[in-house]
Design a protein around this motif. Structure first.
Motif, mmCIF file in Angstrom:
data_model
loop_
_atom_site.group_PDB
_atom_site.id
_atom_site.type_symbol
_atom_site.label_atom_id
_atom_site.label_comp_id
_atom_site.label_asym_id
_atom_site.label_seq_id
_atom_site.Cartn_x
_atom_site.Cartn_y
_atom_site.Cartn_z
ATOM 1 N N ALA A 15 65.292 37.740 37.167
ATOM 2 C CA ALA A 15 63.882 37.465 36.877
ATOM 3 C C ALA A 15 63.016 37.619 38.118
ATOM 4 O O ALA A 15 61.975 38.298 38.099
ATOM 5 C CB ALA A 15 63.757 36.039 36.330
ATOM 6 N N ALA A 16 63.450 37.014 39.228
ATOM 7 C CA ALA A 16 62.632 37.052 40.446
ATOM 8 C C ALA A 16 62.555 38.468 41.003
ATOM 9 O O ALA A 16 61.491 38.909 41.444
ATOM 10 C CB ALA A 16 63.199 36.093 41.490
ATOM 11 N N GLY A 17 63.677 39.184 40.983
ATOM 12 C CA GLY A 17 63.701 40.550 41.508
ATOM 13 C C GLY A 17 62.787 41.464 40.710
ATOM 14 O O GLY A 17 62.005 42.243 41.279
ATOM 15 N N TYR A 36 67.926 46.858 43.695
ATOM 16 C CA TYR A 36 69.374 47.048 43.860
ATOM 17 C C TYR A 36 70.079 45.862 43.220
ATOM 18 O O TYR A 36 69.861 44.716 43.622
ATOM 19 C CB TYR A 36 69.743 47.140 45.346
ATOM 20 N N GLU A 37 70.892 46.128 42.217
ATOM 21 C CA GLU A 37 71.580 45.059 41.490
ATOM 22 C C GLU A 37 73.096 45.285 41.617
ATOM 23 O O GLU A 37 73.584 46.371 41.352
ATOM 24 C CB GLU A 37 71.147 45.071 40.014
ATOM 25 N N LYS A 38 73.796 44.218 42.008
ATOM 26 C CA LYS A 38 75.228 44.399 42.284
ATOM 27 C C LYS A 38 76.059 44.660 41.029
ATOM 28 O O LYS A 38 77.053 45.378 41.080
ATOM 29 C CB LYS A 38 75.786 43.209 43.059
ATOM 30 N N SER A 49 69.345 32.893 28.637
ATOM 31 C CA SER A 49 68.587 31.661 28.902
ATOM 32 C C SER A 49 68.039 31.037 27.619
ATOM 33 O O SER A 49 67.829 31.720 26.622
ATOM 34 C CB SER A 49 67.416 31.960 29.837
ATOM 35 N N GLY A 50 67.819 29.735 27.721
ATOM 36 C CA GLY A 50 67.202 28.996 26.608
ATOM 37 C C GLY A 50 67.923 29.255 25.291
ATOM 38 O O GLY A 50 67.283 29.416 24.246
ATOM 39 N N GLY A 51 69.249 29.338 25.342
ATOM 40 C CA GLY A 51 70.035 29.579 24.122
ATOM 41 C C GLY A 51 69.687 30.929 23.488
ATOM 42 O O GLY A 51 69.703 31.064 22.266
ATOM 43 N N ASN A 138 75.901 46.592 45.466
ATOM 44 C CA ASN A 138 76.119 45.246 45.990
ATOM 45 C C ASN A 138 75.852 45.235 47.500
ATOM 46 O O ASN A 138 76.602 45.841 48.264
ATOM 47 C CB ASN A 138 77.573 44.847 45.681
ATOM 48 N N ILE A 139 74.797 44.589 47.897
ATOM 49 C CA ILE A 139 74.413 44.605 49.314
ATOM 50 C C ILE A 139 75.292 43.633 50.099
ATOM 51 O O ILE A 139 75.405 42.453 49.748
ATOM 52 C CB ILE A 139 72.920 44.209 49.487
ATOM 53 N N LYS A 140 75.888 44.146 51.152
ATOM 54 C CA LYS A 140 76.847 43.359 51.931
ATOM 55 C C LYS A 140 76.196 42.758 53.182
ATOM 56 O O LYS A 140 76.492 41.642 53.576
ATOM 57 C CB LYS A 140 77.983 44.296 52.339
ATOM 58 N N GLY A 379 62.771 33.495 44.095
ATOM 59 C CA GLY A 379 63.686 32.958 43.085
ATOM 60 C C GLY A 379 64.666 31.933 43.626
ATOM 61 O O GLY A 379 64.427 31.264 44.634
ATOM 62 N N GLU A 380 65.775 31.844 42.933
ATOM 63 C CA GLU A 380 66.718 30.753 43.173
ATOM 64 C C GLU A 380 67.480 30.866 44.494
ATOM 65 O O GLU A 380 68.181 29.926 44.869
ATOM 66 C CB GLU A 380 67.701 30.709 41.999
ATOM 67 N N VAL A 381 67.359 31.983 45.196
ATOM 68 C CA VAL A 381 67.966 32.093 46.529
ATOM 69 C C VAL A 381 67.317 31.085 47.481
ATOM 70 O O VAL A 381 67.913 30.659 48.461
ATOM 71 C CB VAL A 381 67.839 33.550 47.065
ATOM 72 N N ASN A 392 62.483 26.618 36.173
ATOM 73 C CA ASN A 392 63.180 27.518 37.094
ATOM 74 C C ASN A 392 62.679 28.948 36.954
ATOM 75 O O ASN A 392 62.467 29.630 37.958
ATOM 76 C CB ASN A 392 64.698 27.399 36.895
ATOM 77 N N PHE A 393 62.428 29.383 35.732
ATOM 78 C CA PHE A 393 61.831 30.719 35.586
ATOM 79 C C PHE A 393 60.420 30.749 36.176
ATOM 80 O O PHE A 393 60.035 31.728 36.796
ATOM 81 C CB PHE A 393 61.806 31.168 34.125
ATOM 82 N N GLN A 394 59.680 29.670 35.990
ATOM 83 C CA GLN A 394 58.324 29.675 36.555
ATOM 84 C C GLN A 394 58.381 29.875 38.070
ATOM 85 O O GLN A 394 57.596 30.630 38.641
ATOM 86 C CB GLN A 394 57.581 28.374 36.211
#
Ligand SMILES: Cc1cc2nc3c(=O)[nH]c(=O)nc-3n(C[C@H](O)[C@H](O)[C@H](O)COP(=O)(O)OP(=O)(O)OC[C@H]3O[C@@H](n4cnc5c(N)ncnc54)[C@H](O)[C@@H]3O)c2cc1C
Length: 407
Positions: A15-17, A36-38, A49-51, A138-140, A379-381, A392-394
């Motif tokens: 979401a954040a990306g 870039y998504e791993k 999310s949210g069921g 996947n960024i190392k 985001g959550e990082v 959390n999404f907000q």
């Protein structure tokens, strides 16, 4: 001669990306923006999310109230929500054809009740703007150059970018942040947030499915306290009152190794004196009735039975025979009912980590690192997390939006 376009790398396709990439391309149309998504899946948490309905945000449009739902990040988020709040989230999605609705508890969902609606909207927007997407990337490592950054990928390959937005989500292990620690960032140790309480030795579990509301719950030997509905489960206790405690007490309860006593006030916020006064009235008004048959606080029937059985007064006890001692025992039970917690269970797999990049190292007006220029976080990082309800999404939308401005 044409100048090379600004290269923007967004690490993480959640979401954040996505929000950061969309904001970056909208604010800097000349830039080349790539996500870039791993894994080979994009927006995977949004999907589940949210069921499967995606609780996009919360119906709370006053920033001063909104920040109270964030055990980590409350004060620093004020600035950020001042720039992009739930009002903006609603407008953002509505202006792209996605209408949101609120439920009675304030959670907001797409009117379709389907998280695919949110995913399709974000995917459509990235396509429209010409944002690049690379999966299995996947960024190392991340290395600061004189100008910009160089990133190594796990399998092979190296990427260069002028500006980097890190939106890699939470990590249950501190080692998951090592590559960011190397750029001098302080990491707040990750610990779980949003969990339910296990009570293996407590017979109250037999009442699973019963909801009492409102109750207030305290953790013995701490200042932690919350109120709201409480759900009795097969394992112990859950529901908003417990989840809030687990989030606000995430670190403290982790230090206790999830072994502590929970004190439940089944009458909500009522003090002992008030409860005693109400029981006195019951004695005078219903003295000849059995205590089983008069439930003065309107508790669920099975719970009331369970509580009075704990007092072991016998089936036929009537109110006028309770006497001062038993009334005191009942007052204590209703307002300070003690339960031994031993362990926790993740709430509906809704794993949220508390911890991450310390907010002291981030300028919350820009989301830029204070340690490493041209590096942004979203985001959550970050060491930001909210209670359950769309918060959390907000935080992901807000921090992504701001990071994408690239100052
Ligand atoms: C089951 C479940 C239900 C939830 N429901 C809700 C809800 O309804 N409402 C709500 O507000 N919150 C909910 N949450 C919390 C919410 O999903 C998260 O807070 C939110 O997804 C965080 O977004 P993010 O983009 O920061 O991180 P993530 O969604 O975790 O995305 C990070 C992405 O980065 C990728 N990545 C990680 N490291 C690298 C790397 N080194 N290189 C490249 N890519 C990398 C990951 O694969 C991932 O795709 C839920 C969480 C779960 C688990």
């Amino acid at each position: 001669m044409n100048e090379k376009p600004l290269q923007v790398a967004v690490i993480g396709g959640g979401a954040a990306g996505f929000f950061a990439a969309i904001s970056a391309k909208t604010n800097h149309p000349e830039a080349k923006v790539t996500i870039y998504e791993k894994s080979n899946k994009l927006l995977s948490k949004v999907r589940i999310s949210g069921g499967g309905r995606c609780n996009v945000t919360h119906h709370c449009f006053d920033v001063r109230e909104l920040v109270k739902f964030y055990p980590r990040g409350e004060r620093p988020l004020k600035k950020a929500f001042g720039m992009f709040s739930p009002t903006d989230t609603v407008e953002w999605f509505e202006s792209r054809g996605v209408n949101l609705k609120s439920e009675s508890d304030g959670r907001m969902f797409p009117t379709t009740d389907d998280s695919e609606t949110i995913i399709n909207c974000l995917m459509r927007e990235t396509r429209k703007l010409g944002i690049g997407i690379k999966t299995k990337a996947n960024i190392k490592s991340l290395k600061k150059l004189n100008s910009g950054y160089e990133m190594d990928l796990y399998r092979s390959g190296r990427i260069k970018a002028d500006k980097v937005i890190v939106a890699t989500g939470g990590s249950p292990r501190a080692s998951g942040f090592d590559w960011l620690r190397e750029l001098d960032h302080e990491i707040e140790e990750p610990v779980p947030s949003l969990f339910t309480f296990n009570m293996p030795g407590e017979p109250i579990k037999e009442l699973m499915g019963v909801v009492a509301e409102p109750v207030s719950v305290k953790i013995m030997g701490s200042k932690l306290q919350s109120s709201g509905p409480l759900l009795i489960t097969h394992w112990g206790m859950s529901g908003p009152a417990i989840l809030k405690l687990s989030a606000f007490g995430a670190r403290e309860l982790n230090e206790k190794d999830y072994e502590f006593k929970a004190l439940v006030n089944w009458t909500g916020e009522r003090a002992e004196q008030e409860v005693r006064a109400i029981l006195k009235e019951v004695v005078s008004d219903h003295g000849l009735k059995k205590i089983h048959n008069v439930n003065p606080f309107g508790l669920p029937g099975r719970l009331w039975e369970f509580l009075i059985e704990k007092l072991d007064l016998g089936e036929d006890m009537i109110w006028q025979n309770m006497g001062k001692k038993n009334i005191n025992r009942l007052v204590h039970l209703l307002t300070n009912d003690e339960y031994q917690v031993q362990g926790k269970t993740t709430f509906k797999e809704e794993f949220v980590t508390c911890g991450g990049i310390s907010l002291q190292d981030v300028d919350m007006k820009t989301m830029e690192s204070r340690k490493s220029p041209d590096l942004y976080f979203a985001g959550e990082v970050l060491d930001v997390d909210g209670v359950t309800g769309g918060f959390n999404f907000q935080a992901a939308w807000t921090t992504g939006y701001i990071a994408g401005k690239l100052r």
